[in-house]
Design a protein around this motif. Structure first.
Motif, PDB file in Angstrom:
ATOM      1  N   CYS A 115       0.898   1.728  -0.374  1.00  0.00           N
ATOM      2  CA  CYS A 115       1.754   2.461   0.565  1.00  0.00           C
ATOM      3  C   CYS A 115       1.874   3.919   0.146  1.00  0.00           C
ATOM      4  CB  CYS A 115       3.123   1.786   0.619  1.00  0.00           C
ATOM      5  SG  CYS A 115       4.364   2.675   1.577  1.00  0.00           S
ATOM      6  N   ALA A 116       2.076   4.169  -1.154  1.00  0.00           N
ATOM      7  CA  ALA A 116       2.185   5.540  -1.664  1.00  0.00           C
ATOM      8  C   ALA A 116       0.893   6.312  -1.424  1.00  0.00           C
ATOM      9  CB  ALA A 116       2.528   5.515  -3.153  1.00  0.00           C
ATOM     10  N   THR A 117      -0.237   5.645  -1.649  1.00  0.00           N
ATOM     11  CA  THR A 117      -1.545   6.288  -1.446  1.00  0.00           C
ATOM     12  C   THR A 117      -1.758   6.641   0.020  1.00  0.00           C
ATOM     13  OG1 THR A 117      -2.461   5.064  -3.316  1.00  0.00           O
ATOM     14  CG2 THR A 117      -4.026   6.011  -1.758  1.00  0.00           C
ATOM     15  N   LYS A 118      -1.361   5.729   0.915  1.00  0.00           N
ATOM     16  CA  LYS A 118      -1.528   5.984   2.354  1.00  0.00           C
ATOM     17  C   LYS A 118      -0.708   7.202   2.782  1.00  0.00           C
ATOM     18  CE  LYS A 118      -1.093   2.500   5.284  1.00  0.00           C
ATOM     19  NZ  LYS A 118      -0.436   1.537   6.212  1.00  0.00           N
ATOM     20  N   ILE A 119       0.541   7.279   2.298  1.00  0.00           N
ATOM     21  CA  ILE A 119       1.400   8.409   2.660  1.00  0.00           C
ATOM     22  C   ILE A 119       0.809   9.712   2.137  1.00  0.00           C
ATOM     23  CG2 ILE A 119       3.677   9.455   2.294  1.00  0.00           C
ATOM     24  CD1 ILE A 119       4.795   6.590   2.161  1.00  0.00           C
ATOM     25  N   GLU A 120       0.374   9.699   0.868  1.00  0.00           N
ATOM     26  CA  GLU A 120      -0.182  10.920   0.266  1.00  0.00           C
ATOM     27  C   GLU A 120      -1.413  11.387   1.025  1.00  0.00           C
ATOM     28  OE1 GLU A 120      -2.469  11.824  -3.877  1.00  0.00           O
ATOM     29  OE2 GLU A 120      -0.451  10.958  -4.068  1.00  0.00           O
ATOM     30  N   THR A 121      -2.296  10.458   1.378  1.00  0.00           N
ATOM     31  CA  THR A 121      -3.526  10.810   2.094  1.00  0.00           C
ATOM     32  C   THR A 121      -3.222  11.449   3.441  1.00  0.00           C
ATOM     33  OG1 THR A 121      -4.698   8.985   1.025  1.00  0.00           O
ATOM     34  CG2 THR A 121      -5.684   9.897   3.023  1.00  0.00           C
ATOM     35  N   ASN A 122      -2.260  10.890   4.172  1.00  0.00           N
ATOM     36  CA  ASN A 122      -1.935  11.397   5.507  1.00  0.00           C
ATOM     37  C   ASN A 122      -1.152  12.702   5.454  1.00  0.00           C
ATOM     38  OD1 ASN A 122      -2.675   9.356   7.871  1.00  0.00           O
ATOM     39  ND2 ASN A 122      -2.164   8.150   6.063  1.00  0.00           N
ATOM     40  N   VAL A 123      -0.266  12.859   4.459  1.00  0.00           N
ATOM     41  CA  VAL A 123       0.500  14.106   4.345  1.00  0.00           C
ATOM     42  C   VAL A 123      -0.440  15.268   4.034  1.00  0.00           C
ATOM     43  CG1 VAL A 123       2.245  15.334   2.986  1.00  0.00           C
ATOM     44  CG2 VAL A 123       2.664  12.991   3.709  1.00  0.00           C
ATOM     45  N   LYS A 124      -1.459  15.023   3.231  1.00  0.00           N
ATOM     46  CA  LYS A 124      -2.421  16.078   2.893  1.00  0.00           C
ATOM     47  C   LYS A 124      -3.170  16.583   4.131  1.00  0.00           C
ATOM     48  CE  LYS A 124      -3.292  15.030  -1.982  1.00  0.00           C
ATOM     49  NZ  LYS A 124      -4.271  14.532  -2.980  1.00  0.00           N
ATOM     50  N   LEU A 135      -1.747  17.178   7.008  1.00  0.00           N
ATOM     51  CA  LEU A 135      -0.899  18.074   7.790  1.00  0.00           C
ATOM     52  C   LEU A 135      -1.335  19.519   7.572  1.00  0.00           C
ATOM     53  CD1 LEU A 135       2.628  16.469   7.163  1.00  0.00           C
ATOM     54  CD2 LEU A 135       1.223  16.299   9.224  1.00  0.00           C
ATOM     55  N   PRO A 136      -1.435  20.316   8.625  1.00  0.00           N
ATOM     56  CA  PRO A 136      -1.996  21.679   8.497  1.00  0.00           C
ATOM     57  C   PRO A 136      -1.190  22.600   7.586  1.00  0.00           C
ATOM     58  CG  PRO A 136      -1.016  21.327  10.674  1.00  0.00           C
ATOM     59  CD  PRO A 136      -1.070  19.996  10.015  1.00  0.00           C
ATOM     60  N   GLN A 137       0.133  22.381   7.505  1.00  0.00           N
ATOM     61  CA  GLN A 137       0.953  23.287   6.697  1.00  0.00           C
ATOM     62  C   GLN A 137       1.004  22.922   5.220  1.00  0.00           C
ATOM     63  OE1 GLN A 137       1.986  20.991   8.898  1.00  0.00           O
ATOM     64  NE2 GLN A 137       4.216  20.833   8.954  1.00  0.00           N
ATOM     65  N   VAL A 138       0.342  21.817   4.843  1.00  0.00           N
ATOM     66  CA  VAL A 138       0.421  21.329   3.463  1.00  0.00           C
ATOM     67  C   VAL A 138      -0.782  21.808   2.660  1.00  0.00           C
ATOM     68  CG1 VAL A 138       0.473  19.291   1.988  1.00  0.00           C
ATOM     69  CG2 VAL A 138       1.782  19.309   4.114  1.00  0.00           C
ATOM     70  N   GLN A 139      -0.503  22.497   1.555  1.00  0.00           N
ATOM     71  CA  GLN A 139      -1.566  22.941   0.658  1.00  0.00           C
ATOM     72  C   GLN A 139      -1.913  21.851  -0.355  1.00  0.00           C
ATOM     73  OE1 GLN A 139      -1.060  26.874  -0.945  1.00  0.00           O
ATOM     74  NE2 GLN A 139      -2.203  26.405  -2.804  1.00  0.00           N
ATOM     75  N   ASP A 140      -0.885  21.190  -0.866  1.00  0.00           N
ATOM     76  CA  ASP A 140      -1.113  20.106  -1.819  1.00  0.00           C
ATOM     77  C   ASP A 140       0.112  19.206  -1.822  1.00  0.00           C
ATOM     78  OD1 ASP A 140      -2.372  18.555  -3.706  1.00  0.00           O
ATOM     79  OD2 ASP A 140      -1.757  19.792  -5.410  1.00  0.00           O
ATOM     80  N   CYS A 141      -0.088  17.921  -2.173  1.00  0.00           N
ATOM     81  CA  CYS A 141       1.054  17.009  -2.276  1.00  0.00           C
ATOM     82  C   CYS A 141       0.685  15.841  -3.166  1.00  0.00           C
ATOM     83  CB  CYS A 141       1.509  16.523  -0.899  1.00  0.00           C
ATOM     84  SG  CYS A 141       0.590  15.110  -0.275  1.00  0.00           S
ATOM     85  N   ALA A 142       1.701  15.158  -3.667  1.00  0.00           N
ATOM     86  CA  ALA A 142       1.511  13.965  -4.482  1.00  0.00           C
ATOM     87  C   ALA A 142       2.707  13.054  -4.255  1.00  0.00           C
ATOM     88  CB  ALA A 142       1.374  14.319  -5.961  1.00  0.00           C
ATOM     89  N   VAL A 143       2.442  11.759  -4.090  1.00  0.00           N
ATOM     90  CA  VAL A 143       3.514  10.776  -3.928  1.00  0.00           C
ATOM     91  C   VAL A 143       3.582   9.943  -5.199  1.00  0.00           C
ATOM     92  CG1 VAL A 143       4.368   8.817  -2.617  1.00  0.00           C
ATOM     93  CG2 VAL A 143       3.245  10.702  -1.435  1.00  0.00           C
ATOM     94  N   ASN A 144       4.756   9.926  -5.811  1.00  0.00           N
ATOM     95  CA  ASN A 144       4.970   9.176  -7.050  1.00  0.00           C
ATOM     96  C   ASN A 144       5.533   7.808  -6.710  1.00  0.00           C
ATOM     97  OD1 ASN A 144       6.065   8.146  -9.519  1.00  0.00           O
ATOM     98  ND2 ASN A 144       6.014  10.217 -10.343  1.00  0.00           N
ATOM     99  N   PHE A 145       4.706   6.773  -6.891  1.00  0.00           N
ATOM    100  CA  PHE A 145       5.118   5.408  -6.588  1.00  0.00           C
ATOM    101  C   PHE A 145       6.295   4.980  -7.451  1.00  0.00           C
ATOM    102  CE2 PHE A 145       4.254   0.925  -8.059  1.00  0.00           C
ATOM    103  CZ  PHE A 145       4.895   0.311  -6.992  1.00  0.00           C
ATOM    104  N   ALA A 146       6.329   5.446  -8.697  1.00  0.00           N
ATOM    105  CA  ALA A 146       7.378   5.017  -9.626  1.00  0.00           C
ATOM    106  C   ALA A 146       8.754   5.491  -9.180  1.00  0.00           C
ATOM    107  CB  ALA A 146       7.071   5.538 -11.034  1.00  0.00           C
ATOM    108  N   THR A 147       8.856   6.780  -8.837  1.00  0.00           N
ATOM    109  CA  THR A 147      10.166   7.355  -8.510  1.00  0.00           C
ATOM    110  C   THR A 147      10.378   7.529  -7.014  1.00  0.00           C
ATOM    111  OG1 THR A 147       9.251   9.578  -8.733  1.00  0.00           O
ATOM    112  CG2 THR A 147      10.251   8.613 -10.692  1.00  0.00           C
TER     113      THR A 147
END
Length: 696
Positions: free
Chosen positions: A14-23, A25-37
């Motif tokens: 689920c975390a990987t899917k969110i991170e892949t799709n957020v990246k 988005l045109p306004q996003v330069q970089d992002c990371a989703v932390n599954f732990a927190t």
């Protein structure tokens, strides 16, 4: 990066899917989703507004993961959003559906009532899975576990296997429930490690004692730490003595005694006496802030095994769905077999094929490994570094502050035509602004006042300090450096670090500074060889006599002495270039001059207690207690983690392969399919949690 707190991320996929799709988005330069927190860190392009991004994120989550929500505020360190109500609701659904399924076997019901009872049970236990599958299909996301379970169970209902359809969905939900408990247990374990953030500091002011936020306390301020309170900031004890529990910071289980002059790290807990502390670092650079950042962001760096499993699941799931379709269609069309029999086998095939055991237990295993390392005072910045430790075969050490205590004393003074006190005073004058341990030992040994003024003070990396005193050049440093200036330094007869002094064109003499080996240094080398490290090496800027003595007394295989920082990098590069002989190379250091080598090594390991901030930033792993034996502990945890991870991979694939064959040949029923899916997942999760119980 800016952070947003999310809630409802129940698996790494689920975390990987969110991170892949957020990246995307045109306004996003970089992002990371932390599954732990469950935190999303992002960086926007240009001057994009954060509020606009949050609206776009909310719309995206509604589309791809509606159960994941944005929290209005970040929880306190070590806390995760509460999910108790959801757990209770899921448990109630499981219990009611289980009772209805049991009733279908024990109650004398007519066929219409029996079907109605099982249909109620099916809808109650499976409505969320069915709805998620439909929603994902509408958004072009077909092949996941929700799709597999929905097709399999509705198909079972369609061919009259009502009880089995309910049973499959029921036990799948049982597995999901225990999976959530396991994930939250591991999250709570991490939370207990990072729940060390102090909420206040007792600041001494002209108006008396004031309770303020740690972030508001400036460097140089004086704070009081009462018995039972957390140490809010790093500092030096200037009054009082006490036993302090440093377990959350260094992993040491026994409280240590702290007295005037000792350095106290934030995050520790004062146990007995009242301590007065002079703050040496702002909160943002304090030990507790660094620990929180390192631990909370550790799971964002995935190990190669995790990345492989994610890619494997994406390819594996469509393939098994294709096989299931062929299994249902080919025998009836070409061999004249009964369609219902082969459809049943295909549905069993789908249930068995769910890759849950792999996509859940593998990230959970690395997550548990990082948590276990943290409990032992070892901060690992990512599961990729934890996995890399398994392949380390060569360990290279810095000497000062790594294998030795880094607490130097002046043990001899040899002056040429001068009083020893005058020679010591000149050296202290030149070194008065340096933070190097050797410089500090010279300053501490000097008793004379430093009234003279220097100009043009320059620290020449790896050589010494150059300055101007009364129009003459003052140089304090290595013999080789003074030789380059045309001087002839004496050759020391003692074992130790020689610091030579020259004024103008005259050579004045030298000081001998000695260091002591750390108590566990020899044990550390022995333990590393025991866990399979093929060769150990020491690189030092110290003279050959000292390097040889230290190397021989510790049992180190090779050493190189009198090295400049660039020489260390070149030596390490030659080791890493020869992978066949040396394997992966770890470098252990603590000083600013070790930063380039730490960055160049396959695995950089920094001493966290006395180590410099630059070294900790450059390292991949931080040993918070400054004990070199912790490296062997880290390798042991890494190997146990990989062992568990590969046990889970092998177990899941072998069991699924066996039951897929049994299902295809009509031997396995839906109940065996439930074991092959839910049972294997639960066993893999429980096996992964064994890592958290590992002790050394």
């Amino acid at each position: 990066m800016t952070q947003i707190q999310l809630a409802g991320i129940d698996c790494a996929a689920c975390a990987t899917k969110i991170e892949t799709n957020v990246k995307k988005l045109p306004q996003v330069q970089d992002c990371a989703v932390n599954f732990a927190t469950q935190k999303l860190s992002y960086e926007l392009t240009g001057d994009q507004a954060a509020t606009a991004f949050e609206l776009a994120l909310q719309q995206l989550l509604t589309t791809i993961e509606p159960d994941v929500t944005i929290q209005k505020s970040l929880p306190a360190a070590g806390q995760t959003p509460p999910k108790k109500f959801k757990f209770n609701l899921d448990l109630i659904r499981i219990i009611i559906s289980g009772l209805l399924l049991l009733g279908s076997y024990v109650l004398p019901l007519s066929q219409p009532l029996l079907i109605s009872l099982l249909l109620v049970a099916f809808v109650l236990i499976g409505y969320d899975i069915i709805w998620t599958a439909i929603r994902n299909i509408l958004h072009g996301q077909w092949f996941d576990e929700n799709f597999l379970m929905t097709v399999a169970t509705i198909g079972a209902f369609g061919i009259g296997e009502y009880a089995e359809a309910v049973g499959v969905m029921l036990f799948y939900q049982v597995g999901e429930y225990f999976q959530s408990l396991a994930i939250n247990r591991s999250r709570d374990s991490i939370a207990s490690l990072v729940a060390i953030k102090p909420t206040f500091a007792n600041l001494q002011t002209s108006q008396g004692l004031q309770q303020v936020a740690p972030e508001a306390v400036p460097v140089g301020a004086t704070i009081l730490i009462k018995p039972g309170e957390k140490v809010p900031l790093d500092g030096t004890v200037i009054a009082g003595s006490s036993f302090v529990d440093t377990a959350a910071v260094t992993g040491e289980s026994v409280p240590r005694s702290f007295n005037v002059g000792d350095t106290l790290l934030s995050g520790s807990i004062n146990q007995s006496g009242l301590l007065t502390l002079q703050v040496t670092k702002p909160y943002a650079n304090s030990t507790v802030a660094k620990i929180l950042d390192l631990v909370e962001n550790a799971s964002s760096q995935k190990a190669p095994t995790e990345n492989f499993i994610t890619r494997f699941a994406k390819i594996y799931t469509p393939i098994v769905v294709g096989f299931a379709v062929l299994l249902a269609v080919v025998p009836p069309l070409f061999l004249g077999q009964p369609f219902s029999d082969w459809l049943y086998r295909a549905l069993i095939f789908l249930v068995i094929s769910c890759p849950c055991a792999l996509v859940i237990s593998i990230p959970l295993g690395f997550f548990a490994g990082i948590g276990t390392a943290s409990k032992n005072g070892i901060l690992v910045k990512g599961s990729n570094y934890l996995e890399a430790l398994n392949d380390v075969r060569t360990v290279v050490f810095d000497k000062t502050g790594t294998l030795t205590q880094g607490s130097f004393t002046v043990t001899a003074i040899h002056a040429v035509d001068h009083q020893p006190e005058h020679l010591l005073a000149l050296a202290a004058l030149a070194e008065q602004h340096s933070t190097h341990p050797i410089a500090q030992s010279i300053i501490a040994a000097n008793q004379a006042p430093l009234n003279q003024t220097l100009s043009a003070v320059t620290e020449v990396a790896g050589h010494g300090v150059s300055a101007t005193l009364d129009g003459q050049s003052l140089k304090v440093g290595k013999a080789s450096w003074l030789k380059e200036q045309g001087l002839t330094p004496l050759t020391p007869t003692e074992v130790g670090t020689a610091v030579h002094i020259a004024y103008g064109t005259d050579y004045l003499g030298y000081l001998v500074i000695s260091d002591q080996l750390k108590k566990d240094a020899a044990t550390a080398i022995a333990q590393l060889k025991k866990v399979g490290i093929r060769q150990t090496m020491m690189l030092t800027g110290d003279n050959d006599a000292i390097a040889k003595q230290v190397s021989q007394s510790l049992g180190i295989d090779h050493y190189q002495s009198e090295l400049l920082p660039q020489d260390k990098v070149a030596t390490l590069a030659s080791l890493t270039d020869n992978r066949a002989q040396n394997g992966k190379v770890a470098f252990v250091g603590d000083g600013i001059n070790d930063t380039p080598v730490l960055a160049r090594a396959d695995v950089g390991v920094a001493m966290g207690g006395l180590g410099s901030d630059a070294a900790i930033e450059a390292a991949d792993i931080v040993l918070m207690s400054d004990e070199p034996t912790k490296l062997a502990t880290a390798i042991d945890i890494a190997r146990f983690t990989r062992k568990i991870v590969w046990q889970n991979i092998a177990f899941a694939l072998i069991v699924k392969a066996i039951f897929l064959l049994l299902g295809a040949f009509g031997i396995a029923t839906m109940w065996e399919a439930v074991f092959a899916d839910v049972g294997v997942t639960l066993i893999a999760i429980l096996n992964a949690l064994r890592i958290m119980r590992k002790s050394n």
